[in-house]
Structure formats: C-alpha cells, structure tokens
Scaffold this motif. Structure first.
Motif, PDB file in Angstrom:
ATOM      1  N   ASN A 239      51.843  36.014  45.103  1.00 42.68           N
ATOM      2  CA  ASN A 239      51.481  37.101  44.186  1.00 42.68           C
ATOM      3  C   ASN A 239      50.026  36.996  43.759  1.00 42.68           C
ATOM      4  O   ASN A 239      49.309  38.002  43.688  1.00 42.68           O
ATOM      5  CB  ASN A 239      52.397  37.094  42.954  1.00 42.68           C
ATOM      6  CG  ASN A 239      53.789  37.589  43.322  1.00 42.68           C
ATOM      7  OD1 ASN A 239      53.961  38.279  44.326  1.00 42.68           O
ATOM      8  ND2 ASN A 239      54.789  37.213  42.527  1.00 42.68           N
ATOM      9  N   ALA A 240      49.575  35.775  43.476  1.00 44.99           N
ATOM     10  CA  ALA A 240      48.184  35.569  43.058  1.00 44.99           C
ATOM     11  C   ALA A 240      47.226  35.973  44.192  1.00 44.99           C
ATOM     12  O   ALA A 240      46.203  36.629  43.942  1.00 44.99           O
ATOM     13  CB  ALA A 240      47.974  34.108  42.674  1.00 44.99           C
ATOM     14  N   VAL A 241      47.577  35.605  45.412  1.00 41.77           N
ATOM     15  CA  VAL A 241      46.719  35.924  46.563  1.00 41.77           C
ATOM     16  C   VAL A 241      46.645  37.437  46.762  1.00 41.77           C
ATOM     17  O   VAL A 241      45.563  38.004  46.988  1.00 41.77           O
ATOM     18  CB  VAL A 241      47.256  35.212  47.838  1.00 41.77           C
ATOM     19  CG1 VAL A 241      46.586  35.735  49.089  1.00 41.77           C
ATOM     20  CG2 VAL A 241      47.065  33.701  47.720  1.00 41.77           C
ATOM     21  N   LYS A 242      47.792  38.118  46.631  1.00 42.84           N
ATOM     22  CA  LYS A 242      47.816  39.586  46.795  1.00 42.84           C
ATOM     23  C   LYS A 242      46.925  40.248  45.739  1.00 42.84           C
ATOM     24  O   LYS A 242      46.183  41.174  46.016  1.00 42.84           O
ATOM     25  CB  LYS A 242      49.250  40.099  46.625  1.00 42.84           C
ATOM     26  CG  LYS A 242      50.068  39.970  47.892  1.00 42.84           C
ATOM     27  CD  LYS A 242      51.426  40.627  47.697  1.00 42.84           C
ATOM     28  CE  LYS A 242      52.452  39.994  48.599  1.00 42.84           C
ATOM     29  NZ  LYS A 242      53.809  40.046  48.066  1.00 42.84           N
ATOM     30  N   LYS A 243      47.022  39.727  44.512  1.00 43.47           N
ATOM     31  CA  LYS A 243      46.259  40.306  43.403  1.00 43.47           C
ATOM     32  C   LYS A 243      44.759  40.100  43.636  1.00 43.47           C
ATOM     33  O   LYS A 243      43.950  41.021  43.437  1.00 43.47           O
ATOM     34  CB  LYS A 243      46.701  39.632  42.098  1.00 43.47           C
ATOM     35  CG  LYS A 243      46.305  40.390  40.896  1.00 43.47           C
ATOM     36  CD  LYS A 243      47.158  40.102  39.704  1.00 43.47           C
ATOM     37  CE  LYS A 243      46.580  40.893  38.539  1.00 43.47           C
ATOM     38  NZ  LYS A 243      46.754  40.237  37.283  1.00 43.47           N
ATOM     39  N   TYR A 244      44.383  38.905  44.074  1.00 47.95           N
ATOM     40  CA  TYR A 244      42.972  38.608  44.363  1.00 47.95           C
ATOM     41  C   TYR A 244      42.454  39.550  45.449  1.00 47.95           C
ATOM     42  O   TYR A 244      41.405  40.171  45.311  1.00 47.95           O
ATOM     43  CB  TYR A 244      42.841  37.136  44.802  1.00 47.95           C
ATOM     44  CG  TYR A 244      41.550  36.811  45.479  1.00 47.95           C
ATOM     45  CD1 TYR A 244      40.369  36.687  44.733  1.00 47.95           C
ATOM     46  CD2 TYR A 244      41.477  36.631  46.857  1.00 47.95           C
ATOM     47  CE1 TYR A 244      39.166  36.395  45.360  1.00 47.95           C
ATOM     48  CE2 TYR A 244      40.279  36.346  47.492  1.00 47.95           C
ATOM     49  CZ  TYR A 244      39.130  36.230  46.733  1.00 47.95           C
ATOM     50  OH  TYR A 244      37.947  35.943  47.348  1.00 47.95           O
ATOM     51  N   GLU A 247      41.882  43.018  44.077  1.00 47.61           N
ATOM     52  CA  GLU A 247      40.724  43.099  43.189  1.00 47.61           C
ATOM     53  C   GLU A 247      39.413  43.054  43.966  1.00 47.61           C
ATOM     54  O   GLU A 247      38.445  43.712  43.603  1.00 47.61           O
ATOM     55  CB  GLU A 247      40.774  41.982  42.143  1.00 47.61           C
ATOM     56  CG  GLU A 247      41.873  42.215  41.123  1.00 47.61           C
ATOM     57  CD  GLU A 247      41.745  41.329  39.892  1.00 47.61           C
ATOM     58  OE1 GLU A 247      40.792  40.532  39.808  1.00 47.61           O
ATOM     59  OE2 GLU A 247      42.618  41.444  39.013  1.00 47.61           O
ATOM     60  N   VAL A 248      39.392  42.265  45.046  1.00 44.14           N
ATOM     61  CA  VAL A 248      38.190  42.220  45.893  1.00 44.14           C
ATOM     62  C   VAL A 248      37.974  43.592  46.531  1.00 44.14           C
ATOM     63  O   VAL A 248      36.876  44.155  46.515  1.00 44.14           O
ATOM     64  CB  VAL A 248      38.308  41.110  46.965  1.00 44.14           C
ATOM     65  CG1 VAL A 248      37.198  41.237  48.010  1.00 44.14           C
ATOM     66  CG2 VAL A 248      38.268  39.727  46.316  1.00 44.14           C
ATOM     67  N   LYS A 249      39.038  44.157  47.076  1.00 45.69           N
ATOM     68  CA  LYS A 249      38.934  45.472  47.740  1.00 45.69           C
ATOM     69  C   LYS A 249      38.481  46.552  46.762  1.00 45.69           C
ATOM     70  O   LYS A 249      37.749  47.462  47.116  1.00 45.69           O
ATOM     71  CB  LYS A 249      40.285  45.898  48.343  1.00 45.69           C
ATOM     72  CG  LYS A 249      40.907  44.893  49.286  1.00 45.69           C
ATOM     73  CD  LYS A 249      40.257  44.919  50.636  1.00 45.69           C
ATOM     74  CE  LYS A 249      40.891  43.911  51.569  1.00 45.69           C
ATOM     75  NZ  LYS A 249      39.990  43.386  52.558  1.00 45.69           N
ATOM     76  N   LEU A 250      38.948  46.461  45.508  1.00 47.97           N
ATOM     77  CA  LEU A 250      38.633  47.489  44.505  1.00 47.97           C
ATOM     78  C   LEU A 250      37.345  47.181  43.743  1.00 47.97           C
ATOM     79  O   LEU A 250      36.995  47.877  42.797  1.00 47.97           O
ATOM     80  CB  LEU A 250      39.789  47.606  43.507  1.00 47.97           C
ATOM     81  CG  LEU A 250      41.114  48.123  44.068  1.00 47.97           C
ATOM     82  CD1 LEU A 250      42.225  47.995  43.029  1.00 47.97           C
ATOM     83  CD2 LEU A 250      40.972  49.573  44.524  1.00 47.97           C
ATOM     84  N   LYS A 251      36.661  46.097  44.137  1.00 49.15           N
ATOM     85  CA  LYS A 251      35.455  45.625  43.468  1.00 49.15           C
ATOM     86  C   LYS A 251      35.680  45.347  41.979  1.00 49.15           C
ATOM     87  O   LYS A 251      34.819  45.526  41.129  1.00 49.15           O
ATOM     88  CB  LYS A 251      34.305  46.620  43.668  1.00 49.15           C
ATOM     89  CG  LYS A 251      33.642  46.472  45.032  1.00 49.15           C
ATOM     90  CD  LYS A 251      32.361  47.282  45.085  1.00 49.15           C
ATOM     91  CE  LYS A 251      31.438  46.846  46.211  1.00 49.15           C
ATOM     92  NZ  LYS A 251      30.694  45.632  45.945  1.00 49.15           N
TER      93      LYS A 251
END
Ligand code: KIV
Length: 261
Positions: A239-244, A247-251
């Motif tokens: 879950n943490a990896v998916k969230k990271y 967030e990277v993709k969405l800047k």
C-alpha cells in the motif's frame, strides 16, 4: 519441573528465538527476544536461493558480524553453513573464523549420526554448540521434499537417540525442526538441556521462527503449517509503495515540506 538454562542464563518461561539477518532487525529484537539467530535460512529467505546449500562462510561472516554488533542483551546464535563442518578439522577452523569475526555466544550445526564426531570435537575445543535435529534443511536440495519426522516408531527412537547423544556430547541445546508433537514431548522430557522447536509443538522448552515469516515478508506463497503471521508487512508495504508511486505521478511528492530552499 525442568530447569531451562543456556550458558549463564536461566529461563523461567519458554525461550523465545527469532532470526535476524540485518542490523535493523537485530535492533528491534535485542532484549525483547531471548535468542537471536543468524540462520542460514538467509540463503532462501534473503538471497532467493532454492535451498541453503549455496550459503557460504563469507555470507555468514558478513551477516553475523553486522547483526551481532547490534545485540547487547539477547544471546547471539550463528549457523555454520553447509560444507563448513564436514569433518573435525574444517569444522574447528571455520568455527574459529566465525567466532573471531562475529563473536556469537553459540554456533548451531545440523546433526546426523555422522556429524556427532564434529559436535564432540567443537565441544572439546570449548565451543558452545546448539545441535539442530529433525528436519535438517542443509540436507535438502529440494525443500518440497521436506516432510514431518517422528511419525514412525523408528524415527521417534532415532530422534530421541540423537538428542540424547547431543546432550551427552555437550550440546547446550537441541533445536527440533518439523517433528510431531509426541516426539518433541518425548525428547523434551528425556533430556535435561533445552529443546527449541520450529514446527515441533508447544511441548518444547522454547520456540524459534524466521522473522520474515512472523511479519509476512516472504515471497513464498506456500507457507508451512507452523508459520504464524503476526503482522502483514507485505500488505502494508504494498500500500505504501502504491501511494508513493501515485504521488510521484501526480507531482504531489516531494511537496514543500520535503524540499530544500
Ligand atoms: O536457518 C534458520 O533460520 C534455522 C531456523 C529455521 C531454525 O535454522
């Protein structure tokens, strides 16, 4: 009531033991768990090997040293790897190397009738040894072939004999892997050194598990019956990896809080 003692430590409750392969895990376990084992299970668990036969002295030296430097309160146990104790001379030379490099309190070796002479030699040289019997993973190329031992009278008799011989020759404890509850009970009641079990029932004087199994960090979908996941690291980390990633993709990451001005 059996007195549970290893080296100068007396235990009034069953002994707890977990594996650690890295300093960060060692730090979490130190003082909370009685014994910390740098197990050669690191071959399959950490390095993705099919079995533990590819584990080398260098691997055990490096992980043993990194882990043991962090341990201040628990007893430190280190596995001797496959082929490192095929005969008395190699065993003593490699044991000395591990002791000098990693300073464990005890070394663990997998014992068969043939290896008793090695156990005796190490004990004669004043080395503290744990005798690992029952399923001894170093003898398996294919872990799928592992099956529970102690179901037949012969297996029961042989295991009891090996445990008694280990005690007589001076082992400080016997580790019982994957054996039936009645055999573990029989052995525990008939030797005075502690038994520490993995897949060997509640009748043992202590229990050991692989830390990665405890927190469900393994990639192995087929888990043995004795493995209990106390925590689902796999799920939480995913879950943490998916969230990271999101967030990277969405800047959204790194926001101002995580940026140097
Ligand atoms: O190598 C190891 O981690 C072990 C445990 C499974 C007891 O020997």
């Amino acid at each position: 009531m059996k007195k549970i003692k290893i080296l100068n430590k007396t235990f009034t409750k069953p002994i707890s033991c977990l594996t650690a392969y890295s300093p960060s895990i060692a730090k979490i376990l130190d003082g909370k768990i009685d014994l910390i084992l740098v197990g050669d299970s690191l071959g399959s668990t950490l390095y993705g090997m099919k079995n533990t036969q590819g584990v080398t002295m260098d691997m055990m030296k490096n992980h043993g040293n990194a882990v043991n430097r962090e341990i201040k309160r628990s007893l430190k146990v280190l596995d001797m790897p496959y082929k490192a104790y095929d005969n008395k001379i190699d065993a003593y030379r490699n044991a000395k190397t591990l002791l000098n490099h990693c300073a464990p309190d005890l070394l663990k070796i997998e014992i068969s009738e043939k290896k008793l002479v090695v156990l005796k030699h190490l004990v004669d040289k004043k080395i503290n040894v744990i005798s690992h019997i029952g399923v001894t993973p170093q003898s398996y190329k294919d872990f799928n072939k592992i099956r529970v031992l102690g179901r037949t009278n012969k297996e029961k008799r042989d295991l009891l004999k090996l445990a008694k011989q280990s005690e007589t020759l001076g082992a400080k404890a016997v580790l019982l892997e994957c054996i039936t509850a009645d055999t573990a009970k029989l052995i525990t009641e008939n030797i005075s050194i502690p038994t520490i079990g993995i897949g060997a029932s509640r009748y043992c004087d202590g229990q050991v598990l692989v830390f990665d199994d405890l927190i469900n960090l393994t990639t192995n979908n087929k888990k043995p019956k004795f493995v209990k996941n106390y925590f689902n690291f796999n799920k939480i980390a995913s879950n943490a990896v998916k969230k990271y990633n999101q967030e990277v993709k969405l800047k959204k990451y790194p926001s101002a809080k995580f940026t140097y001005n």
